[in-house]
Design a protein around this motif. Structure first.
Motif, short mmCIF file in Angstrom:
data_model
loop_
_atom_site.label_atom_id
_atom_site.label_comp_id
_atom_site.label_asym_id
_atom_site.label_seq_id
_atom_site.Cartn_x
_atom_site.Cartn_y
_atom_site.Cartn_z
N GLN A 89 11.34 -22.60 1.63
CA GLN A 89 11.69 -21.66 0.56
C GLN A 89 13.03 -22.05 -0.07
OE1 GLN A 89 11.76 -17.76 2.23
NE2 GLN A 89 12.09 -16.79 0.25
N ALA A 90 13.97 -22.37 0.80
CA ALA A 90 15.31 -22.73 0.32
C ALA A 90 15.26 -24.01 -0.50
CB ALA A 90 16.26 -22.90 1.51
N LYS A 110 13.87 -23.52 -3.83
CA LYS A 110 14.81 -22.95 -4.78
C LYS A 110 15.88 -23.94 -5.19
CE LYS A 110 14.41 -18.12 -3.44
NZ LYS A 110 14.60 -17.07 -4.44
N GLY A 111 15.81 -25.13 -4.62
CA GLY A 111 16.76 -26.14 -5.00
C GLY A 111 18.13 -25.96 -4.40
N LEU A 112 18.19 -25.26 -3.29
CA LEU A 112 19.49 -24.99 -2.68
C LEU A 112 20.17 -26.26 -2.17
CD1 LEU A 112 18.82 -21.69 -0.78
CD2 LEU A 112 20.61 -22.09 -2.45
N GLU A 135 20.37 -28.92 -3.71
CA GLU A 135 20.92 -29.63 -4.87
C GLU A 135 20.47 -31.08 -4.90
OE1 GLU A 135 24.91 -28.56 -4.00
OE2 GLU A 135 24.92 -26.97 -5.49
N GLY A 181 23.22 -32.06 0.83
CA GLY A 181 22.82 -30.68 0.59
C GLY A 181 21.73 -30.26 1.55
N MET A 192 19.23 -21.87 -11.90
CA MET A 192 19.28 -21.07 -10.65
C MET A 192 19.48 -19.60 -11.00
SD MET A 192 18.48 -22.96 -8.38
CE MET A 192 18.70 -24.48 -9.27
N ASP A 193 18.67 -18.75 -10.44
CA ASP A 193 18.73 -17.36 -10.85
C ASP A 193 19.47 -16.48 -9.85
OD1 ASP A 193 16.92 -17.76 -8.93
OD2 ASP A 193 15.39 -16.43 -9.74
N PHE A 194 20.34 -17.08 -9.09
CA PHE A 194 21.12 -16.25 -8.19
C PHE A 194 22.59 -16.64 -8.32
CE2 PHE A 194 22.08 -19.48 -5.06
CZ PHE A 194 21.10 -20.42 -5.32
N ARG A 206 26.17 -17.84 -7.37
CA ARG A 206 26.61 -18.83 -6.41
C ARG A 206 28.05 -18.59 -6.00
NH1 ARG A 206 23.90 -23.96 -5.56
NH2 ARG A 206 21.80 -23.62 -6.30
N SER A 260 27.36 -23.61 1.25
CA SER A 260 25.92 -23.81 1.33
C SER A 260 25.26 -22.66 2.08
CB SER A 260 25.66 -25.12 2.06
OG SER A 260 24.58 -25.78 1.51
N ASN A 267 25.29 -19.54 -0.01
CA ASN A 267 24.32 -19.61 -1.10
C ASN A 267 22.89 -19.50 -0.60
OD1 ASN A 267 26.19 -19.75 -3.18
ND2 ASN A 267 26.47 -21.94 -2.89
N CYS A 268 22.63 -20.05 0.58
CA CYS A 268 21.31 -19.88 1.19
C CYS A 268 21.04 -18.40 1.40
CB CYS A 268 21.24 -20.57 2.56
SG CYS A 268 20.81 -22.29 2.46
N ALA A 318 20.41 -16.70 -1.95
CA ALA A 318 19.16 -17.05 -2.60
C ALA A 318 17.97 -16.53 -1.83
CB ALA A 318 19.07 -18.56 -2.75
N LEU A 319 18.05 -16.59 -0.50
CA LEU A 319 16.90 -16.19 0.30
C LEU A 319 16.96 -14.70 0.64
CD1 LEU A 319 16.92 -19.21 2.75
CD2 LEU A 319 15.48 -18.91 0.76
#
Lengths: 395, 278
Positions: free
Chosen positions: A26-27, A30-32, A34, A39, B1-3, B5, B20, B23-24, B27-28
């Protein structure tokens, strides 16, 4: 690619499962990460590692798995997207989540497992390994996994692994040899008995309603004492000698008991091999109360828990002038002291870290005096039940 | 990105790993579990995050007696009984006596909130498990009224732990985890600069040197941490100390070492350290 990495993690003792895999995908979706390997490292670490002790294992697994991988995370992203697109890959994952996802009949899975096992026996090399490695990994990994994970291929393999994993997990929960502190704490939780005593500073709601109703609506507040634990525990630990291999599990039990807040009182004392006239306040057996005094201080409602392997030279149990008893009045045989202990307390148990097969010789004799349980989660739970039964009966 | 940061704030410096992890969690929409030595800024993280995202922070300090239920709501029976006797307001309206806890408040709020569940391991063993469901679903039912409190905006949940107790696996699995490592000298210099912008380079260098050496002293029960260093420098500057050197006359040692045994261990280490030189 990253599913393989998760298995690499498991192999190194980082307990990741379907939840981590799903979250990670999932992460990444979402492109977390990068689209860089760095990343990915950070995201995977945040999601797969749950305790700092595992950080090192994670780093090693990562270094090993991605050695020589160029920093082309684009490829990772693509693979993940594909992996997400294909619903079948999800079921190849692992354990209970998959169970929920698929809502597969367990009977059918078992049947498939049996078929699979039969099939595997014929294909010799792989089959043996497959069942064999079930022992090290709950997922029946080993030979089947790398291809099993790949989409489409090895479907039955995945199913079989699921049943095996379910079986393994179950066993772990029931009677794993390595009891962790938390499990012990949870088991000790059950060892409790509450009474109301002390200052009356808690609102007695039913009492208040009752009293208020009686005085025709005129409010009359009733207070009562809060429920407090009334359980006192005496823990006697065998130290040294044959107990050394078990020192870790004993320590865990000790620290869990120490931290348990629901005991009104906990006394921990030590002995070597068998209890004689005296028990000791520390592991080096230098000073401590005499049993006679101890029994005077601790009344019969105390719960006695002895932890030991009950293995000793027979004379230690029977001889009346053992080298461990110093004064004249302490000169009773070991077994006599044990009988005195069980006779004094309403309920007492003996926890033995050795497997039941090893309960012979002196252990057999002690077993007739003490209700003996194994120092595993099962044994501890049964032992605690035994201790509590005593408490209830006396009331 | 829709959240949103998180990149740290002027007053709170982060590492890429921490960013990181945060942000995880954002986002999650999962709770972020932060562990680390005391004094490494676990609690401040929540404050910084709230500031960076422009959200208001709800602080829920957990104590040994805290129950999971307290975080959702408390039904004040005594107040209601009292009011029924002395007639203050409508006691038939049970809702007046339902007081939302920190988590409940965050759920009920119109805008997104940051909830800090501070030192979760202080509480009872079952505490994290009791919260699992509510944190997952971000909703709960008030048993007394049958009302359901549903989060309009899933709050950002930050949980800190000092690792006093093991947390249950089921709970851990639902959290994004980050372990705040002890800052290295370079990062520490930047952190100190944030708090003491006009500190001289020489004193900064000397204090950091003494600080890291002190942390390496064998046998310390509680090693001094970031917050203690910052306090210590503040004291030094207030007292007008120009330079420090690590020896047994280190000024205001009490700001760094707070246990008697640690002071003894330090004195002993200094003593041992001197002998070869003499």
């Amino acid at each position: 690619m990253f599913v393989d990495f998760l298995y690499e993690l498991r192999e190194r003792g980082v307990k990741v499962g379907p939840q981590e895999a799903l979250t990670l995908s999932q992460a990444l979706g979402k492109g977390l990460h990068e689209t860089t390997l760095d990343g990915f490292y950070r995201v995977a670490r945040a999601l797969c590692v749950h305790r700092e002790e595992d950080l090192d294992a994670f780093d090693r697994a990562f270094a090993h798995h991605f050695r020589g991988v160029p920093d082309d995370a684009l490829k990772i992203a693509e693979e993940v997207l594909q992996w997400l697109l294909d619903p079948r890959s999800r079921r190849e994952l692992t354990d209970e989540e998959r169970e929920i996802l698929e809502k597969l009949d367990l009977e059918e899975v078992r049947k498939r497992l049996r078929e699979r096992l039969a099939e595997q026996n014929e294909r010799h090399d792989r089959g043996n390994r497959w069942v064999g490695t079930g022992g090290t990994s709950p997922h029946g990994r080993g030979g089947t996994h790398p291809s099993g994970i790949r989409v489409g291929e090895g479907e039955t393999g995945g199913r079989g692994a699921m049943a095996i994993s379910a079986r393994r997990r179950f066993r772990d929960l029931r009677s794993d040899v390595t009891l962790d502190t938390r499990q012990i704490e949870v088991a000790l939780r059950r060892l409790r008995a509450y009474v109301r005593e002390g200052a009356q500073d808690e609102l007695d709601l039913p009492g208040t309603i009752d009293a208020t109703a009686r005085s025709a609506g005129e409010l009359e507040i009733k207070l009562r004492a809060p429920r407090r634990s009334n359980l006192r525990v005496l823990l006697l630990l065998d130290v040294g000698g044959s107990m050394d291999p078990h020192s870790e599990v004993c320590e865990r039990l000790f620290s869990a008991a120490k931290r348990a807040t629901h005991f009104k009182e906990l006394r921990t004392l030590y002995f070597h091999n068998c209890v004689y006239g005296r028990v000791y306040e520390n592991g080096s057996l230098t000073r401590g109360p005499r049993i006679v005094d101890l029994l005077r201080e601790c009344d019969r409602s105390w719960k006695l828990i002895v932890v030991g392997d009950a293995l000793m030279a027979p004379w230690e149990l029977t001889a009346s002038n053992s080298p461990w008893s110093w004064t004249e009045e302490d000169r009773a045989s070991g077994i006599a002291w044990l009988v005195a202990l069980t006779g004094h307390f309403e309920r007492s148990i003996w926890l033995n870290p050795e497997p039941e097969a090893a309960w012979y010789g002196t252990a057999e004799v002690i077993r007739q005096v003490f209700p003996m349980f194994r120092l595993t989660l099962d044994g501890l739970t049964a032992g605690i039940q035994h201790l509590l039964r005593g408490g209830e009966r006396s009331r | 990105m829709d959240f949103a940061r998180f990149r740290g704030t002027d007053a709170y410096l982060t590492s890429p790993e921490l960013e990181s992890a945060v942000n995880c969690a954002l986002a999650l929409e999962r709770p972020l579990l932060v562990r680390g030595e005391p004094g490494t800024g676990k609690t401040q993280l929540a404050e910084a995050l709230a500031r960076a995202l422009g959200l208001s922070l709800i602080h829920w300090p957990v104590k040994s007696t805290t129950k999971a239920q307290d975080g959702l709501y408390v039904y004040d029976t005594v107040q209601r009984l009292y009011d029924s006797r002395f007639g203050d307001g409508d006691v038939r309206d049970i809702r007046r006596y339902i007081k939302l806890g920190p988590l409940g408040e965050a759920f009920a709020a119109r805008d997104r909130r940051v909830v800090l569940i501070d030192e979760v391991d202080k509480a009872d063993l079952e505490f994290p498990n009791d919260l699992l469901h509510e944190l997952d679903r971000m909703r709960f039912r008030v048993a007394e009224t049958g009302d359901e409190v549903v989060a309009r905006e899933r709050p950002v949940v930050i949980i800190t732990s000092n690792a006093e107790k093991e947390l249950p696996d089921a709970f851990l699995r639902r959290c994004v985890f980050h372990y705040i490592e002890f800052p290295d000298r370079e990062l520490m210099a930047r952190i100190v600069r944030v708090h003491h912008p006009d500190l001289g380079n020489q004193l900064l260098d000397q204090t950091l040197g003494a600080f890291y050496q002190l942390r390496d002293v064998q046998g310390l029960r509680k090693r001094p941490s970031t917050s203690e260093l910052i306090d210590w420098i503040a004291v030094l500057r207030r007292a007008g100390v120009e330079s420090v050197e690590l020896d047994d006359s280190l000024p205001f040692l009490g700001a760094l070492l707070k246990r008697e045994q640690d002071l003894l261990a330090f004195a002993e280490a200094m003593h041992r350290g001197r002998r070869p030189r003499a």
